[in-house]
Design an enzyme around this catalytic site. Structure first.
Site, mmCIF file in Angstrom:
data_model
loop_
_atom_site.group_PDB
_atom_site.id
_atom_site.type_symbol
_atom_site.label_atom_id
_atom_site.label_comp_id
_atom_site.label_asym_id
_atom_site.label_seq_id
_atom_site.Cartn_x
_atom_site.Cartn_y
_atom_site.Cartn_z
ATOM 1 N N ARG A 198 24.917 -53.134 -35.053
ATOM 2 C CA ARG A 198 25.625 -53.437 -36.704
ATOM 3 C C ARG A 198 24.881 -54.649 -37.281
ATOM 4 N NH1 ARG A 198 31.260 -57.002 -35.144
ATOM 5 N NH2 ARG A 198 31.413 -55.095 -34.994
ATOM 6 N N ARG A 248 34.135 -57.874 -29.058
ATOM 7 C CA ARG A 248 34.371 -56.457 -28.089
ATOM 8 C C ARG A 248 33.770 -55.051 -28.696
ATOM 9 N NH1 ARG A 248 37.767 -59.817 -29.958
ATOM 10 N NH2 ARG A 248 36.928 -59.596 -31.436
ATOM 11 N N THR A 249 32.690 -55.434 -29.470
ATOM 12 C CA THR A 249 32.325 -53.915 -30.225
ATOM 13 C C THR A 249 30.641 -53.910 -29.691
ATOM 14 O OG1 THR A 249 32.708 -53.942 -32.463
ATOM 15 C CG2 THR A 249 30.776 -52.737 -31.828
ATOM 16 N N HIS A 283 32.683 -48.489 -39.460
ATOM 17 C CA HIS A 283 32.749 -49.106 -37.859
ATOM 18 C C HIS A 283 33.338 -47.970 -37.895
ATOM 19 C CE1 HIS A 283 32.756 -51.278 -34.970
ATOM 20 N NE2 HIS A 283 33.879 -52.341 -35.012
ATOM 21 N N LYS A 319 11.245 -63.750 -38.564
ATOM 22 C CA LYS A 319 10.366 -64.138 -39.529
ATOM 23 C C LYS A 319 9.834 -62.489 -40.863
ATOM 24 C CE LYS A 319 8.233 -64.314 -34.169
ATOM 25 N NZ LYS A 319 7.334 -63.069 -33.790
#
Lengths: 153, 307
Positions: free
Chosen positions: B106, B56-57, B134, B85
């Site tokens: 995120r 969703r986000t 959030h 890496k």
């Protein structure tokens, strides 16, 4: 001459940290980043009798004058510390530790998921609360045992 | 909204929230009407940097940016990036800032967005930092609540994983700007973290904590349900002890007010019986739908601030 002064001789130039809580001297040194590798004299007296504190620690650091900012950081673990700046065997300046607003690079965040515990080019930063400190990144609050979180690496 | 970045809900004043929600309502109405939206940012690129999975986000930010006339570049999964890496987040965001005009981040670590914002000038939006915050989810939650019940004289129950639930942390913080009574319902082991309780106390919020939903359900205007997040538990046994503790079904809601709004940031697993979906209580799909206009509004204001 008091008992603790007999245990540790007077210094010519440097800083005398007095009224540290009994047993805190090594943490104080760690907080100041003093480990003896500087090559200058460091004297420690631990758990000596104190009218004000019951027992106290005293640290004498030769050839180094602590700044007010360094003294203020000490307030987190030694809120009643007194700091004497010594020059030519005489106390030239007295400083009292005052709680700073923030401390940077002094404590490690206990939250293992905090970004400051990752391999990132960022120093820890803690906001100082009335009764503890708070991580400036993950917001974790530490109230007890702050000395256990000293970042001495 | 004066900020260049959005890393935590605590940055948002009531006026900031209202400004975003009002702008979102304009976008929402235009989208619903099928109006052709002017391409506000045809020259802008938004970088999507998702170090954890998201549906969703991520998609709503992508949709929002495209609805604003802009485009996105997507870092892709961590396994296919230079993170594999060993590149630091600080380096990654500085590189990506050279490509894009804003970053949505995120990351599994708390404080990641805050740190990233210190390394770049382009706007950074925190799309979830571990168990931390959030805030863009909170804006769409507030939008949904405002549409359903208003934001003042509100009694809201927040149930589930309050310890690791970042949507809860941000929502609770933001609600202190409004006239709300908050009831937090969770197993003892998943209570709100000390830092959030500290903020609520400092803000003088009306807060009560419970272990049983029925103690408070009849009073609620809004019930905000969250998932017990298996992935945040350091120990599987600890997860099993509390999994499934709060499941909302028709029987549960018999004690609720008729106009109770049930919300959930999704994804749900078994917290809300699908039988609730067709009732007037269910608002979680509308909540997810609101992600696009709200994130359009947020990006619009952040880009405007940055120019």
């Amino acid at each position: 001459m008091s008992d603790h002064e007999l245990r540790v001789s007077k210094i010519r130039d440097g800083t005398v940290l007095d009224h540290l809580p009994g047993g805190s001297a090594l943490n104080v040194l760690a907080m100041l980043g003093i480990d003896g590798s500087e090559g200058t004299g460091v004297s420690v007296a631990m758990n000596v009798p104190s009218e004000r504190l019951g027992t106290k620690d005293v640290v004498k650091v030769e050839e180094r004058e602590l700044s007010q900012a360094e003294v203020d950081v000490l307030s987190l673990i030694a809120p009643r510390a007194t700091v004497n700046i010594v020059r030519e065997y005489e106390v030239q300046e007295k400083k009292q530790a005052e709680r700073p607003d923030t401390v940077v690079g002094v404590l490690a965040c206990p939250n293992s998921s905090c970004i400051t515990n990752a391999e990132e080019p960022v120093e820890s930063r803690f906001d100082v609360l009335d009764d503890g400190v708070r991580c400036g990144y993950c917001e974790e609050i530490i109230r007890e045992g702050i000395a256990a979180h000293l970042d001495v690496g | 909204m004066r900020q260049d970045h959005l890393v935590a809900a605590g940055q948002l004043s009531r006026a900031d929230v209202e400004r975003v929600l009002d702008r979102a309502a304009e976008f929402d109405a235009a989208l619903d009407a099928g109006d052709d939206l002017p391409a506000r940012y045809p020259e802008k690129l938004l970088a999507l940097c998702f170090y954890e999975p998201s549906t969703r986000t991520k998609m709503s930010f992508e949709t929002a940016m495209k609805r604003l006339g802009g485009d996105v570049v997507d870092m892709g999964g961590v396994d296919a990036s230079s993170v594999k890496k060993g590149e630091s987040l600080a380096d990654t965001v500085r590189v990506i800032e050279g490509y894009a005009d804003g970053l949505v981040l995120r990351h599994p670590r708390e404080g990641a967005a805050k740190m990233a914002a210190e390394f770049v000038d382009a706007p950074v939006v925190n799309a979830g930092d571990g168990a931390g915050h959030h805030p863009s989810q909170t804006l769409l939650d507030l939008y949904t609540i405002r549409e359903a019940a208003g934001l003042d004289d509100l009694t809201i129950g927040i149930v589930g994983d309050l310890k690791y639930g970042r949507t809860v942390h941000s929502l609770a913080t933001a609600l202190t700007e409004f006239d709300t009574r908050m009831h937090f319902v969770s197993p003892e082991s998943l209570r709100l973290p000390r830092s959030v309780r500290f903020d609520l106390h400092e803000a003088g919020a009306q807060v009560r904590e419970h272990t049983q939903l029925d103690e408070v359900l009849p009073e609620l205007d809004v019930l905000y349900v969250t998932r017990i997040q298996r992935e945040r538990f350091p120990d599987e046994d600890e997860y099993r002890k509390v999994a499934g503790e709060f499941q909302i079904d028709a029987e549960t809601l018999e004690a609720a007010r008729e106009d109770l709004t049930v919300m959930h940031p999704l994804p749900r697993v078994d917290e809300i019986d699908p039988a609730i979906d067709d009732t007037d209580h269910a608002n979680y799909f509308e909540q997810a739908h609101n992600g696009v206009p709200v994130r359009m509004a947020l990006l619009d204001l952040l880009f405007a601030n940055h120019e």
